[in-house]
Motif scaffolding. Structure first.
Motif, PDB file in Angstrom:
ATOM      1  N   THR A  57       6.268  28.561  17.529  1.00  0.00           N
ATOM      2  CA  THR A  57       5.672  29.253  18.709  1.00  0.00           C
ATOM      3  C   THR A  57       4.212  29.158  18.637  1.00  0.00           C
ATOM      4  OG1 THR A  57       6.045  31.085  17.061  1.00  0.00           O
ATOM      5  CG2 THR A  57       7.654  30.848  19.090  1.00  0.00           C
ATOM      6  N   ASN A  58       3.727  28.766  17.133  1.00  0.00           N
ATOM      7  CA  ASN A  58       2.194  28.786  17.078  1.00  0.00           C
ATOM      8  C   ASN A  58       1.756  27.248  17.251  1.00  0.00           C
ATOM      9  OD1 ASN A  58       3.554  28.109  14.768  1.00  0.00           O
ATOM     10  ND2 ASN A  58       2.024  28.552  13.212  1.00  0.00           N
ATOM     11  N   TRP A  59       2.157  26.882  18.126  1.00  0.00           N
ATOM     12  CA  TRP A  59       1.982  25.318  18.522  1.00  0.00           C
ATOM     13  C   TRP A  59       0.326  24.947  18.433  1.00  0.00           C
ATOM     14  CZ3 TRP A  59      -0.777  23.707  22.776  1.00  0.00           C
ATOM     15  CH2 TRP A  59      -0.843  24.559  23.661  1.00  0.00           C
ATOM     16  N   ARG A  60      -0.121  25.760  18.725  1.00  0.00           N
ATOM     17  CA  ARG A  60      -1.592  25.449  19.049  1.00  0.00           C
ATOM     18  C   ARG A  60      -2.149  25.054  17.379  1.00  0.00           C
ATOM     19  NH1 ARG A  60      -1.031  28.911  22.823  1.00  0.00           N
ATOM     20  NH2 ARG A  60      -2.114  28.550  24.888  1.00  0.00           N
ATOM     21  N   ASP A  61      -1.826  25.734  16.443  1.00  0.00           N
ATOM     22  CA  ASP A  61      -1.897  25.148  15.111  1.00  0.00           C
ATOM     23  C   ASP A  61      -1.853  23.839  14.825  1.00  0.00           C
ATOM     24  OD1 ASP A  61      -2.926  27.883  14.621  1.00  0.00           O
ATOM     25  OD2 ASP A  61      -0.838  28.436  13.874  1.00  0.00           O
ATOM     26  N   ASP A  62      -0.487  23.193  15.194  1.00  0.00           N
ATOM     27  CA  ASP A  62      -0.185  21.897  14.796  1.00  0.00           C
ATOM     28  C   ASP A  62      -1.094  20.981  15.461  1.00  0.00           C
ATOM     29  OD1 ASP A  62       1.754  23.138  13.221  1.00  0.00           O
ATOM     30  OD2 ASP A  62       3.173  23.229  14.778  1.00  0.00           O
ATOM     31  N   TYR A  63      -1.264  21.144  16.911  1.00  0.00           N
ATOM     32  CA  TYR A  63      -1.786  20.246  17.934  1.00  0.00           C
ATOM     33  C   TYR A  63      -3.429  20.395  17.712  1.00  0.00           C
ATOM     34  CZ  TYR A  63       2.371  19.174  20.702  1.00  0.00           C
ATOM     35  OH  TYR A  63       3.514  18.633  20.928  1.00  0.00           O
ATOM     36  N   TYR A  64      -3.990  21.250  17.115  1.00  0.00           N
ATOM     37  CA  TYR A  64      -5.597  21.817  17.311  1.00  0.00           C
ATOM     38  C   TYR A  64      -6.095  21.795  15.815  1.00  0.00           C
ATOM     39  CZ  TYR A  64      -5.159  22.275  22.306  1.00  0.00           C
ATOM     40  OH  TYR A  64      -5.148  21.863  23.652  1.00  0.00           O
ATOM     41  N   ASN A  65      -5.729  22.860  15.160  1.00  0.00           N
ATOM     42  CA  ASN A  65      -6.317  23.013  14.001  1.00  0.00           C
ATOM     43  C   ASN A  65      -6.102  21.998  12.922  1.00  0.00           C
ATOM     44  OD1 ASN A  65      -7.478  25.254  14.984  1.00  0.00           O
ATOM     45  ND2 ASN A  65      -5.642  26.576  14.289  1.00  0.00           N
ATOM     46  N   LYS A  66      -4.516  21.963  12.795  1.00  0.00           N
ATOM     47  CA  LYS A  66      -4.181  20.966  11.731  1.00  0.00           C
ATOM     48  C   LYS A  66      -4.348  19.584  11.988  1.00  0.00           C
ATOM     49  CE  LYS A  66      -0.725  24.114   9.908  1.00  0.00           C
ATOM     50  NZ  LYS A  66       0.753  24.549   9.643  1.00  0.00           N
ATOM     51  N   LEU A  67      -4.202  19.119  13.384  1.00  0.00           N
ATOM     52  CA  LEU A  67      -4.642  17.779  13.620  1.00  0.00           C
ATOM     53  C   LEU A  67      -6.203  17.521  13.035  1.00  0.00           C
ATOM     54  CD1 LEU A  67      -3.438  15.609  16.580  1.00  0.00           C
ATOM     55  CD2 LEU A  67      -5.930  15.840  16.210  1.00  0.00           C
ATOM     56  N   ARG A  68      -6.934  18.354  13.642  1.00  0.00           N
ATOM     57  CA  ARG A  68      -8.478  18.271  13.311  1.00  0.00           C
ATOM     58  C   ARG A  68      -8.844  18.397  11.825  1.00  0.00           C
ATOM     59  NH1 ARG A  68     -10.760  23.795  14.165  1.00  0.00           N
ATOM     60  NH2 ARG A  68      -9.693  24.163  12.369  1.00  0.00           N
ATOM     61  N   ASP A  69      -8.247  19.158  10.999  1.00  0.00           N
ATOM     62  CA  ASP A  69      -8.309  19.122   9.634  1.00  0.00           C
ATOM     63  C   ASP A  69      -7.783  18.020   8.912  1.00  0.00           C
ATOM     64  OD1 ASP A  69     -10.040  21.424  10.231  1.00  0.00           O
ATOM     65  OD2 ASP A  69      -8.520  22.772   9.582  1.00  0.00           O
ATOM     66  N   TYR A  70      -6.804  17.595   8.926  1.00  0.00           N
ATOM     67  CA  TYR A  70      -5.843  16.596   8.508  1.00  0.00           C
ATOM     68  C   TYR A  70      -6.738  15.271   8.618  1.00  0.00           C
ATOM     69  CZ  TYR A  70      -2.009  19.610   7.473  1.00  0.00           C
ATOM     70  OH  TYR A  70      -0.904  20.712   7.124  1.00  0.00           O
ATOM     71  N   GLU A  71      -7.442  15.209   9.948  1.00  0.00           N
ATOM     72  CA  GLU A  71      -8.023  13.999  10.231  1.00  0.00           C
ATOM     73  C   GLU A  71      -9.053  13.878   9.406  1.00  0.00           C
ATOM     74  OE1 GLU A  71      -9.253  12.240  14.705  1.00  0.00           O
ATOM     75  OE2 GLU A  71     -10.299  13.947  14.141  1.00  0.00           O
ATOM     76  N   GLU A  72     -10.018  14.884   9.411  1.00  0.00           N
ATOM     77  CA  GLU A  72     -11.117  15.199   8.649  1.00  0.00           C
ATOM     78  C   GLU A  72     -10.983  14.708   7.202  1.00  0.00           C
ATOM     79  OE1 GLU A  72     -14.922  18.170   8.185  1.00  0.00           O
ATOM     80  OE2 GLU A  72     -13.154  19.120   8.689  1.00  0.00           O
ATOM     81  N   MET A  73      -9.821  15.508   6.746  1.00  0.00           N
ATOM     82  CA  MET A  73      -9.333  14.925   5.198  1.00  0.00           C
ATOM     83  C   MET A  73      -9.410  13.582   5.168  1.00  0.00           C
ATOM     84  SD  MET A  73      -6.790  17.854   4.016  1.00  0.00           S
ATOM     85  CE  MET A  73      -6.839  17.179   2.183  1.00  0.00           C
ATOM     86  N   GLY A  74      -8.547  12.760   5.748  1.00  0.00           N
ATOM     87  CA  GLY A  74      -8.401  11.328   5.874  1.00  0.00           C
ATOM     88  C   GLY A  74      -7.048  11.226   5.483  1.00  0.00           C
TER      89      GLY A  74
END
Length: 209
Positions: free
Chosen positions: A125-142
């Protein structure tokens, strides 16, 4: 008179780690200093996660990485973003380079992208975390590869279509940016890290039953 809403207490990442209760029945993540309760996966979510781990371990052995690429029961990923920390549904670690993780042995914390072969988030239900926050931060981490498994079609229509349909995303890092490739139905999933992974989204989604 309307009573002012109390602002949530903000935590640093280290304060969050110190606060995290041992043997907790729920998981917790840190979003810009705010601790969020994340219920442990149950039912279909839990079935899918557990079954997918089994499938990944089979592929890992097939490519000769058994005991080298491992899937821990628990871990916390520390992104570059200050005062945030995530506990992925599944993370595949490369033991060949884990010696550089100074906080792994004592705190199960992952900080270096080279340690991670894959992160998987099963959408709830907290789908925005996976599609926005985590995608952004995992991408930035590399983090080189990130899977978003939206088996219940909870995400926004701009991601999974209209009408919504269950979708499996492979996000692979190309020139420091994630390329999101959606897979649906019986189309075989194509993974840069796991080319031997030949399952279709339909097969994966059935693991939730």
């Amino acid at each position: 008179m309307t009573q002012a809403k109390a602002e949530p207490k903000l935590y640093s990442f280290d304060q969050f780690i110190s606060w995290y209760p041992e043997n907790s029945e729920v998981r917790y993540e840190l979003y810009d200093g705010v601790i969020i309760e994340m219920p442990k996966p149950k039912g279909k979510h839990s079935n899918l996660t557990g079954s997918l781990i089994e499938q990944l371990l089979i592929v890992i052995r097939q490519i000769g990485k058994g005991g080298i690429w491992t899937i821990p029961r628990e871990s916390i990923v520390k992104p570059k973003r200050q005062n945030s920390g995530y506990e992925p549904d599944i993370i595949v670690l490369n033991q060949d380079v884990m010696g550089a993780e100074s906080r792994w042995e004592s705190e199960s914390i992952i900080q270096n992208p080279d340690s991670v072969k894959l992160i998987v988030e099963v959408v709830s239900t907290n789908w925005r975390d996976d599609y926005y926050n985590k995608l952004r931060d995992y991408e930035e981490m590399g983090i080189e590869e990130y899977w978003i498994i939206d088996y219940a079609a909870l995400g926004a229509r701009k991601f999974i279509g209209n009408p919504k349909q269950p979708t499996f995303f492979v996000c692979s890092l190309v020139d420091d940016e994630y390329q999101m490739t959606p897979f649906t139905g019986n189309t075989p999933i194509v993974s840069p890290t796991f080319p031997q992974f030949k399952l279709s989204p339909q097969h994966i989604f059935k693991l939730a039953l």
